[in-house]
Design a protein around this motif. Sequence first.
Motif, PDB file in Angstrom:
ATOM      1  N   GLY A  68      -5.705  16.546  14.594  1.00  0.00           N
ATOM      2  CA  GLY A  68      -5.784  15.421  13.815  1.00  0.00           C
ATOM      3  C   GLY A  68      -4.707  14.543  14.033  1.00  0.00           C
ATOM      4  O   GLY A  68      -3.775  14.535  14.854  1.00  0.00           O
ATOM      5  N   LEU A  69      -4.804  13.402  12.937  1.00  0.00           N
ATOM      6  CA  LEU A  69      -3.892  12.531  12.667  1.00  0.00           C
ATOM      7  C   LEU A  69      -3.400  12.124  11.383  1.00  0.00           C
ATOM      8  O   LEU A  69      -4.234  12.294  10.438  1.00  0.00           O
ATOM      9  CB  LEU A  69      -4.476  11.081  13.289  1.00  0.00           C
ATOM     10  N   LEU A  70      -2.470  11.564  11.378  1.00  0.00           N
ATOM     11  CA  LEU A  70      -1.678  11.168   9.914  1.00  0.00           C
ATOM     12  C   LEU A  70      -1.073   9.935  10.060  1.00  0.00           C
ATOM     13  O   LEU A  70      -0.317   9.919  11.010  1.00  0.00           O
ATOM     14  CB  LEU A  70      -0.864  12.336   9.217  1.00  0.00           C
ATOM     15  N   SER A  71      -1.544   9.015   9.422  1.00  0.00           N
ATOM     16  CA  SER A  71      -0.525   7.682   9.583  1.00  0.00           C
ATOM     17  C   SER A  71      -0.462   6.838   8.335  1.00  0.00           C
ATOM     18  O   SER A  71      -1.170   7.161   7.272  1.00  0.00           O
ATOM     19  CB  SER A  71      -1.643   6.689  10.453  1.00  0.00           C
ATOM     20  N   LEU A  72       0.420   5.825   8.245  1.00  0.00           N
ATOM     21  CA  LEU A  72       0.608   4.805   7.191  1.00  0.00           C
ATOM     22  C   LEU A  72      -0.724   3.954   7.326  1.00  0.00           C
ATOM     23  O   LEU A  72      -1.297   3.567   8.452  1.00  0.00           O
ATOM     24  CB  LEU A  72       1.686   3.995   7.318  1.00  0.00           C
ATOM     25  N   VAL A  73      -1.348   3.626   6.226  1.00  0.00           N
ATOM     26  CA  VAL A  73      -2.422   2.961   6.252  1.00  0.00           C
ATOM     27  C   VAL A  73      -2.280   1.408   5.723  1.00  0.00           C
ATOM     28  O   VAL A  73      -3.203   0.632   5.824  1.00  0.00           O
ATOM     29  CB  VAL A  73      -3.550   3.630   5.375  1.00  0.00           C
ATOM     30  N   LYS A  74      -1.077   1.104   5.275  1.00  0.00           N
ATOM     31  CA  LYS A  74      -0.548  -0.201   5.117  1.00  0.00           C
ATOM     32  C   LYS A  74       0.938  -0.232   5.186  1.00  0.00           C
ATOM     33  O   LYS A  74       1.576   0.607   5.135  1.00  0.00           O
ATOM     34  CB  LYS A  74      -1.134  -0.573   3.832  1.00  0.00           C
ATOM     35  N   PRO A  75       1.591  -1.278   5.305  1.00  0.00           N
ATOM     36  CA  PRO A  75       2.901  -1.603   5.240  1.00  0.00           C
ATOM     37  C   PRO A  75       3.371  -1.095   4.090  1.00  0.00           C
ATOM     38  O   PRO A  75       2.942  -1.113   2.906  1.00  0.00           O
ATOM     39  CB  PRO A  75       3.138  -3.214   5.510  1.00  0.00           C
ATOM     40  N   PRO A  76       4.550  -0.210   4.211  1.00  0.00           N
ATOM     41  CA  PRO A  76       5.181   0.214   3.056  1.00  0.00           C
ATOM     42  C   PRO A  76       5.768  -1.059   2.117  1.00  0.00           C
ATOM     43  O   PRO A  76       6.129  -2.019   2.615  1.00  0.00           O
ATOM     44  CB  PRO A  76       6.349   1.103   3.499  1.00  0.00           C
ATOM     45  N   ALA A  77       5.786  -0.739   0.986  1.00  0.00           N
ATOM     46  CA  ALA A  77       6.496  -1.673  -0.087  1.00  0.00           C
ATOM     47  C   ALA A  77       7.127  -1.040  -1.096  1.00  0.00           C
ATOM     48  O   ALA A  77       6.389  -0.066  -1.840  1.00  0.00           O
ATOM     49  CB  ALA A  77       5.255  -2.643  -0.586  1.00  0.00           C
ATOM     50  N   ASN A  78       8.313  -1.702  -1.585  1.00  0.00           N
ATOM     51  CA  ASN A  78       9.002  -1.067  -2.810  1.00  0.00           C
ATOM     52  C   ASN A  78       9.155   0.522  -2.850  1.00  0.00           C
ATOM     53  O   ASN A  78       9.072   1.168  -3.785  1.00  0.00           O
ATOM     54  CB  ASN A  78       8.124  -1.384  -4.135  1.00  0.00           C
ATOM     55  N   GLY A  79       9.341   1.116  -1.468  1.00  0.00           N
ATOM     56  CA  GLY A  79       9.573   2.398  -1.596  1.00  0.00           C
ATOM     57  C   GLY A  79       8.397   3.498  -1.414  1.00  0.00           C
ATOM     58  O   GLY A  79       8.553   4.445  -1.531  1.00  0.00           O
ATOM     59  N   ILE A  80       7.190   2.598  -1.332  1.00  0.00           N
ATOM     60  CA  ILE A  80       5.846   3.638  -1.711  1.00  0.00           C
ATOM     61  C   ILE A  80       5.336   3.313  -0.154  1.00  0.00           C
ATOM     62  O   ILE A  80       5.184   2.174   0.609  1.00  0.00           O
ATOM     63  CB  ILE A  80       4.879   2.903  -2.450  1.00  0.00           C
ATOM     64  N   ILE A  81       5.097   4.635   0.632  1.00  0.00           N
ATOM     65  CA  ILE A  81       4.229   4.773   1.851  1.00  0.00           C
ATOM     66  C   ILE A  81       2.857   5.071   1.152  1.00  0.00           C
ATOM     67  O   ILE A  81       2.737   6.070   0.388  1.00  0.00           O
ATOM     68  CB  ILE A  81       4.846   5.560   2.847  1.00  0.00           C
ATOM     69  N   THR A  82       1.957   4.765   1.864  1.00  0.00           N
ATOM     70  CA  THR A  82       0.527   5.089   1.740  1.00  0.00           C
ATOM     71  C   THR A  82      -0.053   5.655   2.961  1.00  0.00           C
ATOM     72  O   THR A  82      -0.061   5.065   3.949  1.00  0.00           O
ATOM     73  CB  THR A  82      -0.418   3.961   1.145  1.00  0.00           C
ATOM     74  N   ILE A  83      -0.576   7.106   2.877  1.00  0.00           N
ATOM     75  CA  ILE A  83      -1.033   8.033   3.990  1.00  0.00           C
ATOM     76  C   ILE A  83      -2.437   8.004   4.071  1.00  0.00           C
ATOM     77  O   ILE A  83      -3.311   8.049   3.056  1.00  0.00           O
ATOM     78  CB  ILE A  83      -0.249   8.985   4.209  1.00  0.00           C
ATOM     79  N   GLY A  84      -2.931   8.035   5.321  1.00  0.00           N
ATOM     80  CA  GLY A  84      -4.224   8.648   5.408  1.00  0.00           C
ATOM     81  C   GLY A  84      -4.514   9.743   6.629  1.00  0.00           C
ATOM     82  O   GLY A  84      -3.443   9.665   7.268  1.00  0.00           O
ATOM     83  N   TYR A  85      -5.148  10.604   6.557  1.00  0.00           N
ATOM     84  CA  TYR A  85      -5.100  11.508   7.469  1.00  0.00           C
ATOM     85  C   TYR A  85      -6.614  12.147   7.737  1.00  0.00           C
ATOM     86  O   TYR A  85      -7.388  11.928   6.763  1.00  0.00           O
ATOM     87  CB  TYR A  85      -4.166  12.784   7.147  1.00  0.00           C
ATOM     88  N   GLY A  86      -6.736  12.721   9.005  1.00  0.00           N
ATOM     89  CA  GLY A  86      -7.865  13.397   9.120  1.00  0.00           C
ATOM     90  C   GLY A  86      -7.971  14.485  10.306  1.00  0.00           C
ATOM     91  O   GLY A  86      -6.701  14.394  10.928  1.00  0.00           O
ATOM     92  N   ILE A  87      -8.630  15.300  10.136  1.00  0.00           N
ATOM     93  CA  ILE A  87      -8.573  16.639  10.980  1.00  0.00           C
ATOM     94  C   ILE A  87     -10.030  16.594  11.855  1.00  0.00           C
ATOM     95  O   ILE A  87     -10.912  16.325  11.260  1.00  0.00           O
ATOM     96  CB  ILE A  87      -8.319  17.916  10.151  1.00  0.00           C
ATOM     97  N   ALA A  88      -9.628  16.894  12.920  1.00  0.00           N
ATOM     98  CA  ALA A  88     -10.901  16.928  13.925  1.00  0.00           C
ATOM     99  C   ALA A  88     -12.022  17.954  13.301  1.00  0.00           C
ATOM    100  O   ALA A  88     -11.832  19.003  12.757  1.00  0.00           O
ATOM    101  CB  ALA A  88     -10.679  17.581  15.387  1.00  0.00           C
TER     102      ALA A  88
END
Length: 159
Positions: A68-88
Amino acid sequence: MSAAVLQAAGAADLDRLAQGLAPAGAGLPDGGIETPDTVAMLRDLAGSIRPDFDPAAWLVVADGEIVGLLSLVKPPANGIITIGYGIAPARRGRGHATAAVRALCDWARQDRRVATVAAETGAANQPSQQALIANGFVCTGRRDDPDDGPLLCWTLVVG
């Protein structure tokens, strides 16, 4: 079966995956991990984030195979990262998403740039919601997305 681990994904890794090929030293499950168009979109997104925040994407690897993949889905801001992920599809239901989110949260706790990890799941996507709950995320609301429909919003304070 070994637990899934994260490996930072560079542009070359994502280029190969967008072509339906595995990066050197790894295999892919039958059917791949995601459509080439989706991987290309994630490659481009990571490429736009990487100059300001790196790593921006990770391979989810289990038993020498990219599951699978895991990634940031938008640029981080104010110490917040937003993730998305998917498994085959061929590797779902084996705990890989839970392990990948756990590894990402462990990494985030060590990175001073990160105070909060955020994610969104489809309102009906119980397996993804369970992966977040198992890692201590709290549902903080919901929103309707024109492309993805009803979504639940999740956060975990790590810093």
